[in-house]
Enzyme design. Sequence first.
Site, PDB file in Angstrom:
ATOM      1  N   SER A 241       0.840  -1.214   0.000  1.00  0.00           N
ATOM      2  CA  SER A 241       0.000   0.000   0.000  1.00  0.00           C
ATOM      3  C   SER A 241       0.865   1.250   0.000  1.00  0.00           C
ATOM      4  O   SER A 241       0.542   2.247  -0.671  1.00  0.00           O
ATOM      5  CB  SER A 241      -0.963   0.010   1.192  1.00  0.00           C
ATOM      6  OG  SER A 241      -0.275  -0.167   2.409  1.00  0.00           O
ATOM      7  N   HIS A 271      -2.193  -8.745   1.876  1.00  0.00           N
ATOM      8  CA  HIS A 271      -1.835  -7.499   2.580  1.00  0.00           C
ATOM      9  C   HIS A 271      -2.982  -7.151   3.556  1.00  0.00           C
ATOM     10  O   HIS A 271      -3.352  -7.969   4.390  1.00  0.00           O
ATOM     11  CB  HIS A 271      -1.554  -6.429   1.511  1.00  0.00           C
ATOM     12  CG  HIS A 271      -0.941  -5.157   2.015  1.00  0.00           C
ATOM     13  ND1 HIS A 271      -0.335  -5.026   3.225  1.00  0.00           N
ATOM     14  CD2 HIS A 271      -0.854  -3.917   1.430  1.00  0.00           C
ATOM     15  CE1 HIS A 271       0.110  -3.788   3.386  1.00  0.00           C
ATOM     16  NE2 HIS A 271      -0.207  -3.089   2.310  1.00  0.00           N
ATOM     17  N   HIS A 318       5.345 -12.958   7.152  1.00  0.00           N
ATOM     18  CA  HIS A 318       5.604 -11.576   6.752  1.00  0.00           C
ATOM     19  C   HIS A 318       6.788 -11.535   5.799  1.00  0.00           C
ATOM     20  O   HIS A 318       7.707 -12.351   5.902  1.00  0.00           O
ATOM     21  CB  HIS A 318       5.897 -10.686   7.974  1.00  0.00           C
ATOM     22  CG  HIS A 318       5.721  -9.239   7.682  1.00  0.00           C
ATOM     23  ND1 HIS A 318       6.733  -8.461   7.176  1.00  0.00           N
ATOM     24  CD2 HIS A 318       4.626  -8.435   7.791  1.00  0.00           C
ATOM     25  CE1 HIS A 318       6.264  -7.233   6.998  1.00  0.00           C
ATOM     26  NE2 HIS A 318       4.990  -7.183   7.353  1.00  0.00           N
ATOM     27  N   ARG A 327       3.102  -4.994  16.445  1.00  0.00           N
ATOM     28  CA  ARG A 327       1.716  -4.492  16.335  1.00  0.00           C
ATOM     29  C   ARG A 327       0.742  -5.563  16.844  1.00  0.00           C
ATOM     30  O   ARG A 327      -0.289  -5.250  17.419  1.00  0.00           O
ATOM     31  CB  ARG A 327       1.416  -4.099  14.877  1.00  0.00           C
ATOM     32  CG  ARG A 327       2.340  -3.014  14.352  1.00  0.00           C
ATOM     33  CD  ARG A 327       2.189  -2.814  12.852  1.00  0.00           C
ATOM     34  NE  ARG A 327       2.503  -4.027  12.104  1.00  0.00           N
ATOM     35  CZ  ARG A 327       2.339  -4.154  10.789  1.00  0.00           C
ATOM     36  NH1 ARG A 327       1.858  -3.147  10.082  1.00  0.00           N
ATOM     37  NH2 ARG A 327       2.650  -5.278  10.174  1.00  0.00           N
ATOM     38  N   ASP A 373      -2.400  -8.470  11.492  1.00  0.00           N
ATOM     39  CA  ASP A 373      -3.794  -8.807  11.211  1.00  0.00           C
ATOM     40  C   ASP A 373      -4.324  -9.966  12.050  1.00  0.00           C
ATOM     41  O   ASP A 373      -5.531 -10.228  12.059  1.00  0.00           O
ATOM     42  CB  ASP A 373      -3.947  -9.133   9.719  1.00  0.00           C
ATOM     43  CG  ASP A 373      -3.537  -7.961   8.854  1.00  0.00           C
ATOM     44  OD1 ASP A 373      -4.000  -6.839   9.155  1.00  0.00           O
ATOM     45  OD2 ASP A 373      -2.755  -8.132   7.908  1.00  0.00           O
TER      46      ASP A 373
HETATM   47  N1  CMX Z   1       0.542 -19.888   5.675  1.00  0.00           N
HETATM   48  C1  CMX Z   1       0.947 -20.817   4.783  1.00  0.00           C
HETATM   49  N2  CMX Z   1       2.018 -20.663   3.997  1.00  0.00           N
HETATM   50  C2  CMX Z   1       2.725 -19.539   4.116  1.00  0.00           C
HETATM   51  C3  CMX Z   1       2.387 -18.533   5.032  1.00  0.00           C
HETATM   52  C4  CMX Z   1       1.222 -18.734   5.822  1.00  0.00           C
HETATM   53  N3  CMX Z   1       0.792 -17.803   6.684  1.00  0.00           N
HETATM   54  N4  CMX Z   1       3.290 -17.529   4.934  1.00  0.00           N
HETATM   55  C5  CMX Z   1       4.154 -17.884   3.959  1.00  0.00           C
HETATM   56  N5  CMX Z   1       3.825 -19.095   3.460  1.00  0.00           N
HETATM   57  C6  CMX Z   1       4.429 -19.789   2.346  1.00  0.00           C
HETATM   58  C7  CMX Z   1       4.341 -18.953   1.093  1.00  0.00           C
HETATM   59  O1  CMX Z   1       3.045 -19.038   0.517  1.00  0.00           O
HETATM   60  C8  CMX Z   1       5.437 -19.532   0.258  1.00  0.00           C
HETATM   61  O2  CMX Z   1       4.990 -20.753  -0.273  1.00  0.00           O
HETATM   62  P1  CMX Z   1       5.382 -21.230  -1.776  1.00  0.00           P
HETATM   63  O3  CMX Z   1       6.875 -21.282  -1.788  1.00  0.00           O
HETATM   64  O4  CMX Z   1       4.730 -22.561  -1.897  1.00  0.00           O
HETATM   65  O5  CMX Z   1       4.838 -20.185  -2.690  1.00  0.00           O
HETATM   66  C9  CMX Z   1       6.520 -19.835   1.302  1.00  0.00           C
HETATM   67  O6  CMX Z   1       5.816 -19.961   2.557  1.00  0.00           O
HETATM   68  C10 CMX Z   1       7.587 -18.787   1.435  1.00  0.00           C
HETATM   69  O7  CMX Z   1       6.971 -17.533   1.681  1.00  0.00           O
HETATM   70  P2  CMX Z   1       7.711 -16.432   2.579  1.00  0.00           P
HETATM   71  O8  CMX Z   1       8.970 -16.066   1.864  1.00  0.00           O
HETATM   72  O9  CMX Z   1       7.820 -16.900   3.970  1.00  0.00           O
HETATM   73  O10 CMX Z   1       6.661 -15.234   2.591  1.00  0.00           O
HETATM   74  P3  CMX Z   1       6.449 -14.075   1.523  1.00  0.00           P
HETATM   75  O11 CMX Z   1       7.395 -12.977   1.819  1.00  0.00           O
HETATM   76  O12 CMX Z   1       6.472 -14.616   0.125  1.00  0.00           O
HETATM   77  O13 CMX Z   1       4.955 -13.650   1.820  1.00  0.00           O
HETATM   78  C11 CMX Z   1       3.077 -13.076   3.158  1.00  0.00           C
HETATM   79  C12 CMX Z   1       4.597 -12.913   2.948  1.00  0.00           C
HETATM   80  C13 CMX Z   1       2.638 -12.106   4.235  1.00  0.00           C
HETATM   81  C14 CMX Z   1       2.366 -12.730   1.837  1.00  0.00           C
HETATM   82  C15 CMX Z   1       2.800 -14.545   3.566  1.00  0.00           C
HETATM   83  O14 CMX Z   1       3.438 -14.820   4.785  1.00  0.00           O
HETATM   84  C16 CMX Z   1       1.324 -14.863   3.663  1.00  0.00           C
HETATM   85  O15 CMX Z   1       0.713 -15.226   2.660  1.00  0.00           O
HETATM   86  N6  CMX Z   1       0.717 -14.731   4.883  1.00  0.00           N
HETATM   87  C17 CMX Z   1      -0.723 -14.890   5.047  1.00  0.00           C
HETATM   88  C18 CMX Z   1      -1.462 -13.643   4.600  1.00  0.00           C
HETATM   89  C19 CMX Z   1      -1.255 -12.507   5.581  1.00  0.00           C
HETATM   90  O16 CMX Z   1      -1.396 -12.664   6.779  1.00  0.00           O
HETATM   91  N7  CMX Z   1      -0.964 -11.312   5.044  1.00  0.00           N
HETATM   92  C20 CMX Z   1      -0.875 -10.084   5.879  1.00  0.00           C
HETATM   93  C21 CMX Z   1       0.551  -9.550   6.002  1.00  0.00           C
HETATM   94  C22 CMX Z   1       0.574  -8.288   6.826  1.00  0.00           C
HETATM   95  C23 CMX Z   1      -0.085  -7.141   6.089  1.00  0.00           C
HETATM   96  O17 CMX Z   1       0.431  -6.722   5.052  1.00  0.00           O
HETATM   97  O18 CMX Z   1      -1.142  -6.665   6.515  1.00  0.00           O
END
Ligand code: CMX
Length: 439
Positions: A241, A271, A318, A327, A373
């Site tokens: 964002s 996000h 994250h 947070r 979140d």
């Molecule tokens: N549950 C399951 N799998 C997860 C996960 C979770 N909460 N977090 C990461 N992973 C997975 C990824 O999907 C990725 O899998 P693939 O290799 O199969 O694609 C792997 O672990 C590696 O990811 P990462 O490097 O640890 O995380 P990223 O930097 O790519 O992504 C985020 C970060 C936040 C998108 C991810 O942790 C996620 O999807 N979390 C759940 C959604 C969420 O809570 N988002 C809110 C974030 C805070 C905000 O911005 O408000």
Amino acid sequence: MDPLKTKFNEKATALRTEIRAMLKEHGNKKFDEVTLKQIYGGARGIKTMIWETSQLDPIEGIRFRGYSIPELREVLPKGPDGKEPRPEGLFWLMLVGEIPTEQEVKWLTEQWLTRSHVPEHTFKVLDSLPVNTHPMTQFSLAIASMQTESCFARRYDEGIDKADYWDPTYEDTMNLIARLPRIAAYIYRRTYHNGDHISPDVSQDWSGNFAHMLGIEGDDFKNLMRLYLTIHADHEGGNASAHATHLVGSTLSDAYYSLAGGMNALAGPLHGLANQEVIRWIFKMLDALGTKSPSKEQIADYVNSTLSSGQVIPGYGHAVLRQPDPRFMAQKRFAEEYIKDDEVVKVVWKIFDVVPPILESLGKVKNPWPNVDAHSGALLVHYGLKEYSFYTVLFGVSRALGVLSALCWSRALGFPLERPKSVTTEWVKSTLAKMEQEA
Ligand code: CMX
């Protein structure tokens, strides 16, 4: 000129001069190297932007102008009962790098009240949308619809000197932030309360008035809003964002277009929309398990079934953080102090015990800990704000404070159009082949 604007101009002029001198002397120094993994992997960790208002450390979490969240709670002026910080104070801090006095924060609250009039056509735009339009769609459209009021766009048409861009950007920022609670509350009341709108209460601070217009009274909910709107405000510049607001703004799109762009990014489930996804996932789990207080074993089974169906656990993980999000911890502290016996809160805390080891055991998740979140929904539900598709709008109202103060800085420091380089896989392959030949 107002005192905040005067202070901002002084600070910006000094920093602009310093940056120019620094670039002249050190402009060709190397700060980073980029790997192929980073190019394909969402640009993680590549330093490409200046963001003055806050900085994120993977272990320590966010610092706003050097202050951690617990420190902010100590030093920022608080609400009327002296318990939680006022987001007005954080905005002041982010904009000029100084902790404001009580008087300065009072002035800012009054400024935002004076500027809070929402143009009539914005309400008409909202009223023309189907009532089941997602609240984030409504929010983004309402912000874009107010672009008619942009001081920057008007001054640009008149032929403004680029040295003065920051001035109408500051005006747009102040006007926009002043109006957001009214717009958000309007969306909430039209969507979930039959359009039974509540007039502003001008005797209250920014958060107190917002809580009032949502229709949720009580000092504790107002305190929750003060805390919530403070801790969601900024998370350095690379999050989607913030970066989207920055990118759109770099074209000299005004604050309205820029913030609408940022809000469209916030509306994604990876996000800001994760806050609605978390509570939805928790309620689905409680439904599926047929209990309001599941055991840790039951939660673990449900987490595993979510993962095996190819979905993420919302509220966990994250892109930068490698520890529980401060947070999240700030909201946990609030829950412990105000509502420690709440059933949903207890479920959130059990999930906090259960999820990290499971995510860790997958061997690929870089951060198994909760993010911002993971906790907010349980707090909001407790006070009666149960309509979770609205939650990301609350996040957006807060996020505007950070991304718009950063936009003022981008204008004041004369940052150029953002234009990083992209490459094709064909280019990558031929470059790798050349590297191998040369090795
Ligand atoms: N549950 C399951 N799998 C997860 C996960 C979770 N909460 N977090 C990461 N992973 C997975 C990824 O999907 C990725 O899998 P693939 O290799 O199969 O694609 C792997 O672990 C590696 O990811 P990462 O490097 O640890 O995380 P990223 O930097 O790519 O992504 C985020 C970060 C936040 C998108 C991810 O942790 C996620 O999807 N979390 C759940 C959604 C969420 O809570 N988002 C809110 C974030 C805070 C905000 O911005 O408000």
